[in-house]
Design a protein around this motif. Sequence first.
Motif, PDB file in Angstrom:
ATOM      1  N   VAL A 164       0.808  -1.218   0.000  1.00  0.00           N
ATOM      2  CA  VAL A 164       0.000   0.000   0.000  1.00  0.00           C
ATOM      3  C   VAL A 164       0.842   1.269   0.000  1.00  0.00           C
ATOM      4  CG1 VAL A 164      -1.957  -1.129   1.105  1.00  0.00           C
ATOM      5  CG2 VAL A 164      -0.256   0.030   2.520  1.00  0.00           C
ATOM      6  N   ALA A 165       2.115   1.171   0.368  1.00  0.00           N
ATOM      7  CA  ALA A 165       2.987   2.343   0.316  1.00  0.00           C
ATOM      8  C   ALA A 165       4.426   1.878   0.162  1.00  0.00           C
ATOM      9  CB  ALA A 165       2.840   3.203   1.562  1.00  0.00           C
ATOM     10  N   GLY A 166       5.177   2.579  -0.674  1.00  0.00           N
ATOM     11  CA  GLY A 166       6.570   2.225  -0.901  1.00  0.00           C
ATOM     12  C   GLY A 166       7.447   3.458  -0.888  1.00  0.00           C
ATOM     13  N   ILE A 167       8.650   3.305  -0.340  1.00  0.00           N
ATOM     14  CA  ILE A 167       9.616   4.397  -0.264  1.00  0.00           C
ATOM     15  C   ILE A 167      10.936   3.913  -0.830  1.00  0.00           C
ATOM     16  CG2 ILE A 167      10.797   6.046   1.244  1.00  0.00           C
ATOM     17  CD1 ILE A 167       7.909   4.039   2.657  1.00  0.00           C
ATOM     18  N   LYS A 237      16.204  -0.129 -10.910  1.00  0.00           N
ATOM     19  CA  LYS A 237      15.613  -0.577 -12.169  1.00  0.00           C
ATOM     20  C   LYS A 237      14.133  -0.208 -12.259  1.00  0.00           C
ATOM     21  CE  LYS A 237      17.486  -4.819 -11.768  1.00  0.00           C
ATOM     22  NZ  LYS A 237      18.732  -4.722 -10.973  1.00  0.00           N
ATOM     23  N   THR A 238      13.412  -0.349 -11.174  1.00  0.00           N
ATOM     24  CA  THR A 238      11.998   0.036 -11.176  1.00  0.00           C
ATOM     25  C   THR A 238      11.842   1.534 -11.433  1.00  0.00           C
ATOM     26  OG1 THR A 238      11.527  -1.732  -9.603  1.00  0.00           O
ATOM     27  CG2 THR A 238       9.844  -0.044  -9.869  1.00  0.00           C
ATOM     28  N   LEU A 239      12.696   2.334 -10.810  1.00  0.00           N
ATOM     29  CA  LEU A 239      12.630   3.781 -11.031  1.00  0.00           C
ATOM     30  C   LEU A 239      12.926   4.148 -12.480  1.00  0.00           C
ATOM     31  CD1 LEU A 239      14.301   5.248  -7.811  1.00  0.00           C
ATOM     32  CD2 LEU A 239      11.901   5.453  -8.495  1.00  0.00           C
ATOM     33  N   GLU A 240      13.824   3.426 -13.129  1.00  0.00           N
ATOM     34  CA  GLU A 240      14.118   3.714 -14.538  1.00  0.00           C
ATOM     35  C   GLU A 240      12.891   3.457 -15.419  1.00  0.00           C
ATOM     36  OE1 GLU A 240      17.168   5.130 -15.833  1.00  0.00           O
ATOM     37  OE2 GLU A 240      17.012   5.554 -13.685  1.00  0.00           O
ATOM     38  N   VAL A 241      12.118   2.426 -15.078  1.00  0.00           N
ATOM     39  CA  VAL A 241      10.870   2.171 -15.809  1.00  0.00           C
ATOM     40  C   VAL A 241       9.878   3.305 -15.559  1.00  0.00           C
ATOM     41  CG1 VAL A 241       8.862   0.632 -15.939  1.00  0.00           C
ATOM     42  CG2 VAL A 241      11.180  -0.336 -15.868  1.00  0.00           C
ATOM     43  N   ILE A 242       9.763   3.740 -14.325  1.00  0.00           N
ATOM     44  CA  ILE A 242       8.842   4.824 -13.977  1.00  0.00           C
ATOM     45  C   ILE A 242       9.256   6.126 -14.649  1.00  0.00           C
ATOM     46  CG2 ILE A 242       8.062   6.266 -12.045  1.00  0.00           C
ATOM     47  CD1 ILE A 242       8.243   3.648 -10.327  1.00  0.00           C
ATOM     48  N   LYS A 243      10.555   6.366 -14.743  1.00  0.00           N
ATOM     49  CA  LYS A 243      11.059   7.586 -15.389  1.00  0.00           C
ATOM     50  C   LYS A 243      10.880   7.559 -16.904  1.00  0.00           C
ATOM     51  CE  LYS A 243      14.658   8.551 -11.943  1.00  0.00           C
ATOM     52  NZ  LYS A 243      16.128   8.568 -11.705  1.00  0.00           N
ATOM     53  N   GLY A 244      10.721   6.363 -17.464  1.00  0.00           N
ATOM     54  CA  GLY A 244      10.535   6.254 -18.910  1.00  0.00           C
ATOM     55  C   GLY A 244      11.815   6.043 -19.689  1.00  0.00           C
ATOM     56  N   THR A 245      12.935   5.814 -18.998  1.00  0.00           N
ATOM     57  CA  THR A 245      14.173   5.520 -19.718  1.00  0.00           C
ATOM     58  C   THR A 245      14.236   4.051 -20.136  1.00  0.00           C
ATOM     59  OG1 THR A 245      15.425   4.957 -17.726  1.00  0.00           O
ATOM     60  CG2 THR A 245      15.396   7.281 -18.380  1.00  0.00           C
ATOM     61  N   GLN A 246      13.364   3.204 -19.521  1.00  0.00           N
ATOM     62  CA  GLN A 246      13.254   1.790 -19.869  1.00  0.00           C
ATOM     63  C   GLN A 246      11.782   1.430 -19.998  1.00  0.00           C
ATOM     64  OE1 GLN A 246      15.932  -0.220 -20.439  1.00  0.00           O
ATOM     65  NE2 GLN A 246      17.339   1.467 -19.967  1.00  0.00           N
ATOM     66  N   ASP A 247      11.502   0.430 -20.831  1.00  0.00           N
ATOM     67  CA  ASP A 247      10.114   0.011 -21.036  1.00  0.00           C
ATOM     68  C   ASP A 247       9.671  -1.063 -20.051  1.00  0.00           C
ATOM     69  OD1 ASP A 247       9.606   1.635 -23.403  1.00  0.00           O
ATOM     70  OD2 ASP A 247      11.014   0.297 -24.418  1.00  0.00           O
ATOM     71  N   VAL A 248      10.577  -1.976 -19.728  1.00  0.00           N
ATOM     72  CA  VAL A 248      10.185  -3.105 -18.884  1.00  0.00           C
ATOM     73  C   VAL A 248      11.390  -3.605 -18.092  1.00  0.00           C
ATOM     74  CG1 VAL A 248      10.496  -4.753 -20.800  1.00  0.00           C
ATOM     75  CG2 VAL A 248       9.065  -5.390 -18.835  1.00  0.00           C
ATOM     76  N   CYS A 261       9.107  -4.876  -3.071  1.00  0.00           N
ATOM     77  CA  CYS A 261       7.829  -4.434  -2.530  1.00  0.00           C
ATOM     78  C   CYS A 261       7.616  -2.934  -2.725  1.00  0.00           C
ATOM     79  CB  CYS A 261       7.735  -4.803  -1.054  1.00  0.00           C
ATOM     80  SG  CYS A 261       6.151  -4.418  -0.274  1.00  0.00           S
ATOM     81  N   ALA A 262       8.636  -2.121  -2.426  1.00  0.00           N
ATOM     82  CA  ALA A 262       8.485  -0.668  -2.546  1.00  0.00           C
ATOM     83  C   ALA A 262       8.180  -0.271  -3.983  1.00  0.00           C
ATOM     84  CB  ALA A 262       9.744   0.039  -2.052  1.00  0.00           C
ATOM     85  N   GLY A 263       8.904  -0.849  -4.926  1.00  0.00           N
ATOM     86  CA  GLY A 263       8.655  -0.548  -6.335  1.00  0.00           C
ATOM     87  C   GLY A 263       7.277  -0.981  -6.780  1.00  0.00           C
ATOM     88  N   MET A 270       0.980   4.617  -9.677  1.00  0.00           N
ATOM     89  CA  MET A 270       1.264   5.391 -10.885  1.00  0.00           C
ATOM     90  C   MET A 270       0.685   4.779 -12.148  1.00  0.00           C
ATOM     91  SD  MET A 270       5.017   6.954 -10.125  1.00  0.00           S
ATOM     92  CE  MET A 270       4.741   8.231 -11.357  1.00  0.00           C
ATOM     93  N   GLY A 271      -0.064   3.696 -11.984  1.00  0.00           N
ATOM     94  CA  GLY A 271      -0.719   3.098 -13.143  1.00  0.00           C
ATOM     95  C   GLY A 271       0.049   1.983 -13.801  1.00  0.00           C
ATOM     96  N   GLY A 272       1.204   1.627 -13.245  1.00  0.00           N
ATOM     97  CA  GLY A 272       1.986   0.525 -13.781  1.00  0.00           C
ATOM     98  C   GLY A 272       1.617  -0.786 -13.116  1.00  0.00           C
ATOM     99  N   LYS A 273       2.429  -1.804 -13.381  1.00  0.00           N
ATOM    100  CA  LYS A 273       2.104  -3.124 -12.826  1.00  0.00           C
ATOM    101  C   LYS A 273       3.366  -3.960 -12.699  1.00  0.00           C
ATOM    102  CE  LYS A 273      -1.452  -6.695 -13.180  1.00  0.00           C
ATOM    103  NZ  LYS A 273      -2.617  -7.179 -13.959  1.00  0.00           N
ATOM    104  N   GLN A 274       3.415  -4.739 -11.609  1.00  0.00           N
ATOM    105  CA  GLN A 274       4.487  -5.702 -11.390  1.00  0.00           C
ATOM    106  C   GLN A 274       3.870  -7.013 -10.945  1.00  0.00           C
ATOM    107  OE1 GLN A 274       8.271  -4.790  -9.122  1.00  0.00           O
ATOM    108  NE2 GLN A 274       7.243  -6.044  -7.609  1.00  0.00           N
ATOM    109  N   THR A 275       4.231  -8.091 -11.612  1.00  0.00           N
ATOM    110  CA  THR A 275       3.761  -9.424 -11.234  1.00  0.00           C
ATOM    111  C   THR A 275       4.891 -10.417 -11.455  1.00  0.00           C
ATOM    112  OG1 THR A 275       3.016 -10.082 -13.442  1.00  0.00           O
ATOM    113  CG2 THR A 275       1.431  -8.881 -12.075  1.00  0.00           C
TER     114      THR A 275
END
Length: 313
Positions: A164-167, A237-248, A261-263, A270-275
Amino acid sequence: RGSISETANSMYPRAKFEQEYKISEILSAAIYLTEEAGRKVRAIRESNDLHEESKGQTREGANDPKTEGDMESHRILVKGFTKGFPSLNLVSEEHEKESVDGVKVPPFSHLDVAAITKPDLNTPVLAKDITVWIDPLDATQEYTEKLTQYVTVMACIAVKGRPVAGIIRKPFEDTTYWAWVGNGVSPSLKNLHGSEAQEKLRVIVSRSHAGNVATVASEAFSPREVVVTPAGGAGYKTLEVIKGTQDVYVHTTLIKKWDICAGDAILREMGGKQTDLKGMDINYSHDQPPEVENKLVAAMFNHELYLEKLEKM
């Protein structure tokens, strides 16, 4: 395997386990504690006095180092959470039993958290339903190599297994990224929205556990060109996806829940997904194993497409 704090059982009477906490208060404390821990991580690296040890080897045969930065960060985070929220279930990558005598109670409020809090989404939650996952120093190998751009300090709050929250704190850039699902994100995330598909598919993978991603991704997405970027640290790596420098972000070997968990929480808000690679959400309850065996796919867009293409990996 990491450690589960005893704060929810033998150290305190059982009545304490029925304590309730507001997520806004845990999140506010987590922001403060990850920033404090990050300052210690940076100071130790800049002192060049790491006291590096090896915890052994990963399943893939890579060295799994531990430094004074890992342990000092762990102490700040675990002691701070324990002092402020003595009934919480805490799971940290590192483990060490120490007294919390003399430890300051972390602040239970933060201006940016207060600004986004929706009261109806901030009702008290039973401590037994909350798990806080702690990664005191993500990318320890890179930390020892002075590749500090990859280093993060992370904490994640899960309720009944759902993040529910990640830092994610980047101590060498003095930036903290956080999100609270259903409420909002930190100022540092407000202008980041990922990136829609480019001509080339940009895939980010682990430096140390790249596995067969490059070959499989090239075959799966042919004739589209695939560019694979190795990088350290799951948080990075998760932040790079969120920033848009990487697709997946694709991970093909065993990974631990304190790494992801935080990512996961930030992506959800933010509308993304991790599974995992089977498309299943990851259960972050403290009574579940900390390992994720079924590989990992994280993206801001086209997550289902990536799962479909990579399912044979």
